[in-house]
Design a protein around this motif. Structure first.
Motif, PDB file in Angstrom:
ATOM      1  N   MET A 157       0.845  -1.170   0.000  1.00 20.80           N
ATOM      2  CA  MET A 157       0.000   0.000   0.000  1.00 20.80           C
ATOM      3  C   MET A 157       0.887   1.228   0.000  1.00 20.80           C
ATOM      4  SD  MET A 157      -2.966  -1.376   2.595  1.00 20.80           S
ATOM      5  CE  MET A 157      -3.784   0.154   2.647  1.00 20.80           C
ATOM      6  N   ASP A 158       0.621   2.087  -0.936  1.00 17.60           N
ATOM      7  CA  ASP A 158       1.509   3.235  -1.093  1.00 17.60           C
ATOM      8  C   ASP A 158       0.800   4.577  -0.910  1.00 17.60           C
ATOM      9  OD1 ASP A 158      -0.055   3.155  -3.325  1.00 17.60           O
ATOM     10  OD2 ASP A 158       1.577   3.113  -4.761  1.00 17.60           O
ATOM     11  N   GLY A 159      -0.369   4.572  -0.283  1.00 19.63           N
ATOM     12  CA  GLY A 159      -1.093   5.820  -0.055  1.00 19.63           C
ATOM     13  C   GLY A 159      -0.503   6.608   1.087  1.00 19.63           C
ATOM     14  N   PRO A 160      -1.077   7.765   1.365  1.00 22.10           N
ATOM     15  CA  PRO A 160      -0.585   8.595   2.463  1.00 22.10           C
ATOM     16  C   PRO A 160      -0.864   7.942   3.821  1.00 22.10           C
ATOM     17  CG  PRO A 160      -2.554   9.553   1.507  1.00 22.10           C
ATOM     18  CD  PRO A 160      -2.182   8.385   0.645  1.00 22.10           C
ATOM     19  N   GLU A 161      -0.094   8.325   4.826  1.00 22.12           N
ATOM     20  CA  GLU A 161      -0.299   7.798   6.173  1.00 22.12           C
ATOM     21  C   GLU A 161      -1.626   8.279   6.742  1.00 22.12           C
ATOM     22  OE1 GLU A 161       2.821   8.036   9.027  1.00 22.12           O
ATOM     23  OE2 GLU A 161       4.371   7.941   7.476  1.00 22.12           O
ATOM     24  N   VAL A 162      -2.265   7.415   7.525  1.00 22.75           N
ATOM     25  CA  VAL A 162      -3.533   7.783   8.160  1.00 22.75           C
ATOM     26  C   VAL A 162      -3.250   8.636   9.388  1.00 22.75           C
ATOM     27  CG1 VAL A 162      -4.684   5.706   7.318  1.00 22.75           C
ATOM     28  CG2 VAL A 162      -3.643   5.688   9.567  1.00 22.75           C
ATOM     29  N   PRO A 163      -4.250   9.372   9.891  1.00 24.78           N
ATOM     30  CA  PRO A 163      -4.062  10.171  11.098  1.00 24.78           C
ATOM     31  C   PRO A 163      -3.686   9.284  12.292  1.00 24.78           C
ATOM     32  CG  PRO A 163      -6.119  10.761  10.009  1.00 24.78           C
ATOM     33  CD  PRO A 163      -5.581   9.556   9.308  1.00 24.78           C
ATOM     34  N   ALA A 164      -2.991   9.837  13.250  1.00 23.19           N
ATOM     35  CA  ALA A 164      -2.505   9.076  14.410  1.00 23.19           C
ATOM     36  C   ALA A 164      -3.641   8.382  15.156  1.00 23.19           C
ATOM     37  CB  ALA A 164      -1.749   9.999  15.353  1.00 23.19           C
ATOM     38  N   GLU A 165      -4.803   9.030  15.272  1.00 23.99           N
ATOM     39  CA  GLU A 165      -5.907   8.439  16.023  1.00 23.99           C
ATOM     40  C   GLU A 165      -6.550   7.242  15.307  1.00 23.99           C
ATOM     41  OE1 GLU A 165      -7.445  12.177  13.935  1.00 23.99           O
ATOM     42  OE2 GLU A 165      -5.747  11.676  15.205  1.00 23.99           O
ATOM     43  N   TRP A 166      -6.219   7.000  14.055  1.00 27.13           N
ATOM     44  CA  TRP A 166      -6.733   5.854  13.302  1.00 27.13           C
ATOM     45  C   TRP A 166      -5.782   4.667  13.353  1.00 27.13           C
ATOM     46  CZ3 TRP A 166      -9.154   7.565   8.019  1.00 27.13           C
ATOM     47  CH2 TRP A 166     -10.172   8.495   8.260  1.00 27.13           C
ATOM     48  N   ARG A 167      -4.585   4.860  13.838  1.00 24.86           N
ATOM     49  CA  ARG A 167      -3.570   3.804  13.796  1.00 24.86           C
ATOM     50  C   ARG A 167      -3.794   2.770  14.875  1.00 24.86           C
ATOM     51  NH1 ARG A 167       1.105   8.220  13.191  1.00 24.86           N
ATOM     52  NH2 ARG A 167       0.386   9.022  11.191  1.00 24.86           N
ATOM     53  N   GLY A 168      -3.451   1.540  14.546  1.00 25.18           N
ATOM     54  CA  GLY A 168      -3.547   0.458  15.507  1.00 25.18           C
ATOM     55  C   GLY A 168      -2.253   0.296  16.273  1.00 25.18           C
ATOM     56  N   ALA A 169      -2.115  -0.849  16.940  1.00 27.92           N
ATOM     57  CA  ALA A 169      -0.968  -1.078  17.816  1.00 27.92           C
ATOM     58  C   ALA A 169       0.155  -1.852  17.142  1.00 27.92           C
ATOM     59  CB  ALA A 169      -1.430  -1.829  19.064  1.00 27.92           C
ATOM     60  N   LEU A 170      -0.013  -2.248  15.896  1.00 33.69           N
ATOM     61  CA  LEU A 170       1.039  -3.005  15.217  1.00 33.69           C
ATOM     62  C   LEU A 170       2.207  -2.098  14.849  1.00 33.69           C
ATOM     63  CD1 LEU A 170      -1.131  -5.201  12.826  1.00 33.69           C
ATOM     64  CD2 LEU A 170      -0.079  -5.864  14.988  1.00 33.69           C
TER      65      LEU A 170
END
Length: 72
Positions: free
Chosen positions: A1-14
């Motif tokens: 996946m080469d899209g932009p990074e998601v906002p910090a509040e959407w990120r999981g713990a991996l």
């Protein structure tokens, strides 16, 4: 996946970089049992001490209690 990074509040713990989908192509095959099954309603009532005539309704789809809970 080469899209932009998601906002910090959407990120999981991996420990990976979470991104919006870029050029991902996905092929999905769904194999479902579409036969008619019995439907069960589970209901519980707890009378409150302070407001015994008030109701609190809590609902969820059946799979969250049955299928997901049984997978180990």
């Amino acid at each position: 996946m080469d899209g932009p990074e998601v906002p910090a509040e959407w990120r999981g713990a991996l420990p990976i970089t979470y991104r919006y989908s870029g050029g991902v192509v996905l092929h999905v095959h769904v194999d479902m049992d579409t036969s008619i099954k019995p439907y069960t309603v589970v209901e519980a009532r707890i009378r409150g001490r302070e407001l015994p005539d008030e109701w609190v309704l809590i609902g969820n789809h059946r799979d969250a209690w049955w299928m997901a809970a049984s997978i180990r």
